[in-house]
Design a protein around this motif. Structure first.
Motif, PDB file in Angstrom:
ATOM      1  N   ASP A 131      16.010  38.679 116.024  1.00 39.88           N
ATOM      2  CA  ASP A 131      14.836  37.683 115.971  1.00 39.88           C
ATOM      3  C   ASP A 131      15.032  37.366 114.526  1.00 39.88           C
ATOM      4  N   TRP A 132      15.912  36.367 114.174  1.00 35.94           N
ATOM      5  CA  TRP A 132      16.382  35.598 112.987  1.00 35.94           C
ATOM      6  C   TRP A 132      14.955  34.930 112.631  1.00 35.94           C
ATOM      7  N   THR A 133      14.733  34.946 111.152  1.00 39.27           N
ATOM      8  CA  THR A 133      13.860  34.095 110.537  1.00 39.27           C
ATOM      9  C   THR A 133      14.574  33.372 109.589  1.00 39.27           C
ATOM     10  N   LYS A 162      17.707  25.079 114.459  1.00 42.81           N
ATOM     11  CA  LYS A 162      18.601  24.321 115.358  1.00 42.81           C
ATOM     12  C   LYS A 162      19.894  24.873 115.156  1.00 42.81           C
ATOM     13  N   LEU A 163      20.265  25.307 113.936  1.00 42.42           N
ATOM     14  CA  LEU A 163      21.734  25.856 113.874  1.00 42.42           C
ATOM     15  C   LEU A 163      21.874  26.960 114.890  1.00 42.42           C
ATOM     16  N   LEU A 164      20.840  27.927 114.630  1.00 40.66           N
ATOM     17  CA  LEU A 164      20.660  29.266 115.490  1.00 40.66           C
ATOM     18  C   LEU A 164      20.527  28.790 116.912  1.00 40.66           C
ATOM     19  N   ASP A 165      19.801  27.829 117.391  1.00 40.77           N
ATOM     20  CA  ASP A 165      19.916  27.461 118.737  1.00 40.77           C
ATOM     21  C   ASP A 165      21.224  26.895 119.254  1.00 40.77           C
ATOM     22  N   GLN A 166      22.083  26.145 118.454  1.00 35.30           N
ATOM     23  CA  GLN A 166      23.106  25.737 118.865  1.00 35.30           C
ATOM     24  C   GLN A 166      24.008  26.891 119.335  1.00 35.30           C
ATOM     25  N   LEU A 167      24.132  28.031 118.330  1.00 34.85           N
ATOM     26  CA  LEU A 167      25.050  29.138 118.445  1.00 34.85           C
ATOM     27  C   LEU A 167      24.452  29.791 119.731  1.00 34.85           C
ATOM     28  N   ARG A 168      23.173  30.097 119.981  1.00 41.80           N
ATOM     29  CA  ARG A 168      22.904  30.853 121.083  1.00 41.80           C
ATOM     30  C   ARG A 168      23.019  30.079 122.441  1.00 41.80           C
ATOM     31  N   PHE A 169      23.168  28.564 122.268  1.00 42.87           N
ATOM     32  CA  PHE A 169      23.169  27.866 123.422  1.00 42.87           C
ATOM     33  C   PHE A 169      24.761  28.074 123.972  1.00 42.87           C
ATOM     34  N   ARG A 189      20.671  38.841 125.610  1.00 39.40           N
ATOM     35  CA  ARG A 189      21.968  38.996 124.756  1.00 39.40           C
ATOM     36  C   ARG A 189      21.621  37.722 123.686  1.00 39.40           C
ATOM     37  N   ILE A 190      21.082  36.886 123.887  1.00 38.01           N
ATOM     38  CA  ILE A 190      21.117  35.611 122.938  1.00 38.01           C
ATOM     39  C   ILE A 190      19.393  35.689 122.168  1.00 38.01           C
ATOM     40  N   GLY A 191      18.772  36.508 122.336  1.00 38.41           N
ATOM     41  CA  GLY A 191      17.640  36.816 121.684  1.00 38.41           C
ATOM     42  C   GLY A 191      16.192  36.502 122.551  1.00 38.41           C
ATOM     43  N   TYR A 192      16.334  36.321 124.248  1.00 33.72           N
ATOM     44  CA  TYR A 192      15.074  35.727 124.685  1.00 33.72           C
ATOM     45  C   TYR A 192      14.544  37.061 125.599  1.00 33.72           C
ATOM     46  N   GLN A 193      13.387  37.151 125.404  1.00 34.13           N
ATOM     47  CA  GLN A 193      12.828  38.487 126.061  1.00 34.13           C
ATOM     48  C   GLN A 193      12.461  38.296 127.621  1.00 34.13           C
TER      49      GLN A 193
END
Length: 217
Positions: A131-133, A162-169, A189-193
């Motif tokens: 859960d990155w901030t 957005k950077l985190l979103d791109q990596l997760r996507f 595994r990519i941070g969604y509950q």
């Protein structure tokens, strides 16, 4: 008769320029196996294929390819292990050379050219489910929150989120296309509950559902 490789090649035309025994002006085709989660994610951000011309290659890259070719031809005991080790080194040199030859890097690759952002990027890649901030990312970069956000936007064209979103996507796309894991597991595994929240996230960037993407692979 050897064919000179043009500046632009479509994927359908690529095989026309492959030559037997890796002759001069031919193309060396290489399939990269997964080494670790970081290298896998970085390479998944690249286009399906790239052309790195001989004139653009460093001496080291050419030497590694020559050593791999020699091992294949000699077929000595243990040659597969040697090729695997050389291939690991080749992937790193290849990525380095591709980055060097890009005049204007944006997004994730631009972050690889910045020492502070690279530190953050490595941790995001290794643990996209956390859960990155922005504050946590800034601490990793040894910057204030505002300085980090400004640097991230200026260097990559992306906000930290957005950077985190791109990596997760891109990690999600990789897992969807290479595994049979349930969508719920991939979401986790990519941070969604929940699969629902992940579904909204994926469709936002892919313009199709996760299941539709998996079916098209």
């Amino acid at each position: 008769m050897r064919r000179q490789v043009p500046a632009q090649i479509s994927l359908s035309e690529l095989e026309n320029y492959c030559t037997p025994e890796h002759s001069e002006n031919g193309i060396v085709c290489y399939e990269l196996d997964e080494v670790n989660s970081a290298s896998t994610l970085v390479f998944s951000l690249l286009p399906p294929w790239l052309v790195l011309r001989n004139a653009e290659q460093t001496q080291q890259l050419g030497s590694i390819l020559a050593m791999i070719r020699s091992e294949v031809l000699a077929h000595q005991p243990g040659y597969r292990t040697v090729i695997q080790r050389l291939s690991d080194v080749l992937t790193l040199h290849l990525l380095r050379q591709l980055l060097v030859n890009q005049d204007e890097l944006t997004g994730v690759f631009a972050a690889l050219h910045d020492s502070a952002l690279t530190t953050v990027l490595n941790d995001l890649i290794e643990a996209p489910e956390q859960d990155w901030t922005v504050e946590q990312m800034a601490n990793l970069a040894c910057l204030s929150t505002s300085a980090f956000a400004d640097r991230c936007l200026r260097k990559t064209g992306l906000t930290p989120k957005k950077l985190l979103d791109q990596l997760r996507f891109h990690r999600a796309k990789y897992l969807l296309s290479t595994s049979s894991l349930p969508v719920e597991v991939i979401a986790s595994r990519i941070g969604y509950q929940s699969a629902t929240a992940f579904g909204r996230f994926f469709k936002k960037y892919a313009d199709q559902s996760a299941q539709e993407f998996r079916s098209s692979c």
